[in-house]
Design a protein around this motif. Structure first.
Motif, PDB file in Angstrom:
ATOM      1  N   ASN A  35      14.528  -0.845 -15.978  1.00  0.00           N
ATOM      2  CA  ASN A  35      13.642   0.277 -15.685  1.00  0.00           C
ATOM      3  C   ASN A  35      12.542  -0.109 -14.701  1.00  0.00           C
ATOM      4  N   LEU A  36      11.979  -1.286 -14.896  1.00  0.00           N
ATOM      5  CA  LEU A  36      10.906  -1.734 -14.006  1.00  0.00           C
ATOM      6  C   LEU A  36      11.422  -1.993 -12.600  1.00  0.00           C
ATOM      7  N   SER A  37      12.595  -2.611 -12.507  1.00  0.00           N
ATOM      8  CA  SER A  37      13.155  -2.874 -11.182  1.00  0.00           C
ATOM      9  C   SER A  37      13.553  -1.582 -10.495  1.00  0.00           C
ATOM     10  N   GLY A  38      13.981  -0.589 -11.281  1.00  0.00           N
ATOM     11  CA  GLY A  38      14.317   0.704 -10.705  1.00  0.00           C
ATOM     12  C   GLY A  38      13.088   1.417 -10.179  1.00  0.00           C
ATOM     13  N   GLY A  39      12.041   1.501 -11.000  1.00  0.00           N
ATOM     14  CA  GLY A  39      10.825   2.184 -10.586  1.00  0.00           C
ATOM     15  C   GLY A  39      10.135   1.504  -9.423  1.00  0.00           C
ATOM     16  N   VAL A  40       9.907   0.205  -9.543  1.00  0.00           N
ATOM     17  CA  VAL A  40       9.220  -0.540  -8.485  1.00  0.00           C
ATOM     18  C   VAL A  40      10.110  -0.682  -7.256  1.00  0.00           C
ATOM     19  N   GLY A  41      11.380  -1.011  -7.476  1.00  0.00           N
ATOM     20  CA  GLY A  41      12.289  -1.251  -6.356  1.00  0.00           C
ATOM     21  C   GLY A  41      12.518  -0.026  -5.494  1.00  0.00           C
ATOM     22  N   ILE A  42      12.794   1.124  -6.116  1.00  0.00           N
ATOM     23  CA  ILE A  42      13.014   2.353  -5.354  1.00  0.00           C
ATOM     24  C   ILE A  42      11.736   2.757  -4.619  1.00  0.00           C
ATOM     25  N   GLY A  43      10.594   2.634  -5.297  1.00  0.00           N
ATOM     26  CA  GLY A  43       9.319   2.952  -4.645  1.00  0.00           C
ATOM     27  C   GLY A  43       9.065   2.093  -3.425  1.00  0.00           C
ATOM     28  N   LEU A  44       9.368   0.809  -3.541  1.00  0.00           N
ATOM     29  CA  LEU A  44       9.165  -0.107  -2.415  1.00  0.00           C
ATOM     30  C   LEU A  44      10.115   0.185  -1.259  1.00  0.00           C
ATOM     31  N   MET A  45      11.307   0.686  -1.565  1.00  0.00           N
ATOM     32  CA  MET A  45      12.241   1.028  -0.485  1.00  0.00           C
ATOM     33  C   MET A  45      11.731   2.220   0.323  1.00  0.00           C
ATOM     34  N   ILE A  46      11.073   3.159  -0.342  1.00  0.00           N
ATOM     35  CA  ILE A  46      10.440   4.274   0.379  1.00  0.00           C
ATOM     36  C   ILE A  46       9.348   3.744   1.292  1.00  0.00           C
ATOM     37  N   VAL A  47       8.532   2.842   0.768  1.00  0.00           N
ATOM     38  CA  VAL A  47       7.462   2.228   1.556  1.00  0.00           C
ATOM     39  C   VAL A  47       8.043   1.449   2.730  1.00  0.00           C
ATOM     40  N   ALA A  48       9.091   0.693   2.460  1.00  0.00           N
ATOM     41  CA  ALA A  48       9.708  -0.126   3.503  1.00  0.00           C
ATOM     42  C   ALA A  48      10.235   0.736   4.649  1.00  0.00           C
ATOM     43  N   MET A  49      10.833   1.878   4.326  1.00  0.00           N
ATOM     44  CA  MET A  49      11.347   2.744   5.388  1.00  0.00           C
ATOM     45  C   MET A  49      10.211   3.383   6.175  1.00  0.00           C
ATOM     46  N   TRP A  50       9.112   3.712   5.508  1.00  0.00           N
ATOM     47  CA  TRP A  50       7.929   4.194   6.236  1.00  0.00           C
ATOM     48  C   TRP A  50       7.470   3.130   7.236  1.00  0.00           C
ATOM     49  N   TRP A  51       7.495   1.868   6.812  1.00  0.00           N
ATOM     50  CA  TRP A  51       7.063   0.775   7.693  1.00  0.00           C
ATOM     51  C   TRP A  51       8.023   0.599   8.861  1.00  0.00           C
ATOM     52  N   VAL A  52       9.327   0.694   8.568  1.00  0.00           N
ATOM     53  CA  VAL A  52      10.330   0.520   9.624  1.00  0.00           C
ATOM     54  C   VAL A  52      10.165   1.579  10.709  1.00  0.00           C
ATOM     55  N   SER A  53      10.041   2.834  10.311  1.00  0.00           N
ATOM     56  CA  SER A  53       9.961   3.912  11.304  1.00  0.00           C
ATOM     57  C   SER A  53       8.562   4.062  11.884  1.00  0.00           C
ATOM     58  N   GLY A  54       7.531   3.836  11.052  1.00  0.00           N
ATOM     59  CA  GLY A  54       6.164   4.098  11.500  1.00  0.00           C
ATOM     60  C   GLY A  54       5.442   2.924  12.115  1.00  0.00           C
ATOM     61  N   HIS A  55       5.919   1.708  11.879  1.00  0.00           N
ATOM     62  CA  HIS A  55       5.262   0.515  12.426  1.00  0.00           C
ATOM     63  C   HIS A  55       6.202  -0.257  13.353  1.00  0.00           C
ATOM     64  N   LEU A  56       7.319  -0.710  12.787  1.00  0.00           N
ATOM     65  CA  LEU A  56       8.270  -1.462  13.600  1.00  0.00           C
ATOM     66  C   LEU A  56       8.824  -0.607  14.737  1.00  0.00           C
ATOM     67  N   GLY A  57       9.137   0.651  14.443  1.00  0.00           N
ATOM     68  CA  GLY A  57       9.763   1.516  15.438  1.00  0.00           C
ATOM     69  C   GLY A  57       8.801   2.335  16.274  1.00  0.00           C
ATOM     70  N   PHE A  58       7.507   2.098  16.126  1.00  0.00           N
ATOM     71  CA  PHE A  58       6.534   2.873  16.910  1.00  0.00           C
ATOM     72  C   PHE A  58       6.236   2.175  18.232  1.00  0.00           C
ATOM     73  N   VAL A  59       6.389   2.927  19.319  1.00  0.00           N
ATOM     74  CA  VAL A  59       6.085   2.425  20.655  1.00  0.00           C
ATOM     75  C   VAL A  59       4.951   3.260  21.230  1.00  0.00           C
TER      76      VAL A  59
END
Length: 370
Positions: A205-229
């Motif tokens: 349960n903890l890995s599901g809650g924390v892990g899924i939440g972090l994947m949302i954050v990670a994708m925000w970072w990928v598109s909003g930071h890494l992919g921002f020009v």
């Protein structure tokens, strides 16, 4: 930045998005993360454990999103959820249609992709029907109906469509600080609420809650930071690479299914390029497939009969239409959208829950008839 460097960066962004979405699929398959299942547990058994996992994921995503905004890594105002035009009727009706559909189709868009990876042939059918319906609602005949009816009922908020913007204006503080404080308050409360149940505090349960939440954050970072020009070498405008909306994006699965089908069908058209949306669809399937093999849970699954087939087809169609109309699904509006504290997302999630409850009542009616 030269064009060649831009292309290299875009490739890196796509690989990063694939890795994040694959991790999402892996975690979702391993922990049985499912919004429909969480609502079903409450309605049918009064059990809140899976909903606590979902709430923890939202809380973690919310804190991560606004923490990155406060650190200056991303601009939290550059998402489709932050627009000041609140299409509340589209969000409510579309959300209800999606929620009803996901019950008939045995899961939402993300669960459909996870089940494809685990061997479900009926989820593969759901994917094609949902993608078709989503595309028709994005650009086809249903899009005309949507734009001329539901989308007309809206109101505008000058400051923007997220709660932190309003709080920042009321208190006279910077939006980044207001966002972080609200995220810590609301997101932290969700995490604490999840942890108050002793039965919830298991590794899965903890890995599901924390892990899924972090994947949302990670994708925000990928598109909003890494992919921002900041300055495109040809247009001199700022750009978010490999996005369909031209804005920062995180995980969502209604419109992306349509984009994935469009890319597959018109692959030879050079204007059809890979985007974060398309690659995330593939990533979730691959991640779930790997976990299904590792966990020895891969099983071929087909329809049980005519009624089962019909219900899944209707549910898939409802999800495609509803997800696009509401601007997102249980992940798009429920996790990514709520992580921004968007008013539209709150309305859409309310609609999804109400639609899901109606779906369960409908299923019970069918059982009683038999």
């Amino acid at each position: 930045m030269e064009i060649a460097d831009l292309h290299k960066l875009q490739t890196l962004v796509l690989w990063a998005a694939f890795a994040v979405s694959a991790a999402f699929g892996f975690i979702a398959q391993r922990t049985h993360f499912c919004t429909m299942g969480a609502i079903s547990d409450i309605v049918n058994m009064g059990a809140w454990t899976r909903m606590r996992m979902w709430g923890m994921a939202v809380g973690v995503a919310m804190i991560g999103f606004y923490a990155m905004g406060w650190l200056g890594w991303i601009d939290t105002s550059k998402t489709i959820y932050s627009t000041g035009r609140i299409i509340w009727l589209s969000a409510l009706v579309g959300g209800a249609l999606f929620g009803f559909g996901m019950v008939l189709a045995s899961g939402c868009g993300s669960k459909t992709l996870v089940r494809i990876g685990a061997g479900s042939l009926k989820s593969l059918v759901v994917f094609f029907v949902m993608g078709f319906a989503a595309f028709a609602t994005l650009r086809g005949v249903l899009a005309v109906a949507r734009v001329n009816t539901l989308d007309q009922v809206a109101f505008d908020i000058t400051a923007g469509g997220t709660v932190p913007v309003w709080v920042a204006g009321a208190l006279g503080v910077k939006p980044a600080l207001a966002g972080l404080l609200l995220a810590l308050l609301v997101g932290g409360a969700l995490v604490l609420w999840a942890l108050t149940e002793p039965e919830f505090r298991t590794g899965s349960n903890l890995s599901g809650g924390v892990g899924i939440g972090l994947m949302i954050v990670a994708m925000w970072w990928v598109s909003g930071h890494l992919g921002f020009v900041q300055e495109h070498p040809e247009t001199l405008d700022s750009v978010y690479l490999a996005t369909n909306t031209g804005r920062m994006e995180s995980l969502t699965f209604s419109a992306p299914m349509a984009y994935a089908l469009d890319w597959l069908i018109l692959f030879s058209d050079t204007s059809k390029v890979l985007t974060l949306s398309v690659i995330s669809v593939a990533g979730v399937v691959v991640g779930a497939f790997v976990q299904a093999l590792v966990g020895r849970s891969f099983r071929w699954e087909g329809f049980r009969g005519t009624q089962d087939t019909a219900l899944h087809l209707v549910g898939a169609f409802c999800m495609g239409v509803g997800g696009v109309t509401a601007l997102g699904c249980t992940v798009g509006q429920g996790l990514s959208g709520l992580s921004t504290l968007s008013l539209t997302s709150m309305i859409a999630v309310t609609g999804i829950v109400l639609g899901a409850i109606a779906g369960f009542r409908f299923q019970m009616w069918l059982i009683e008839r038999e």
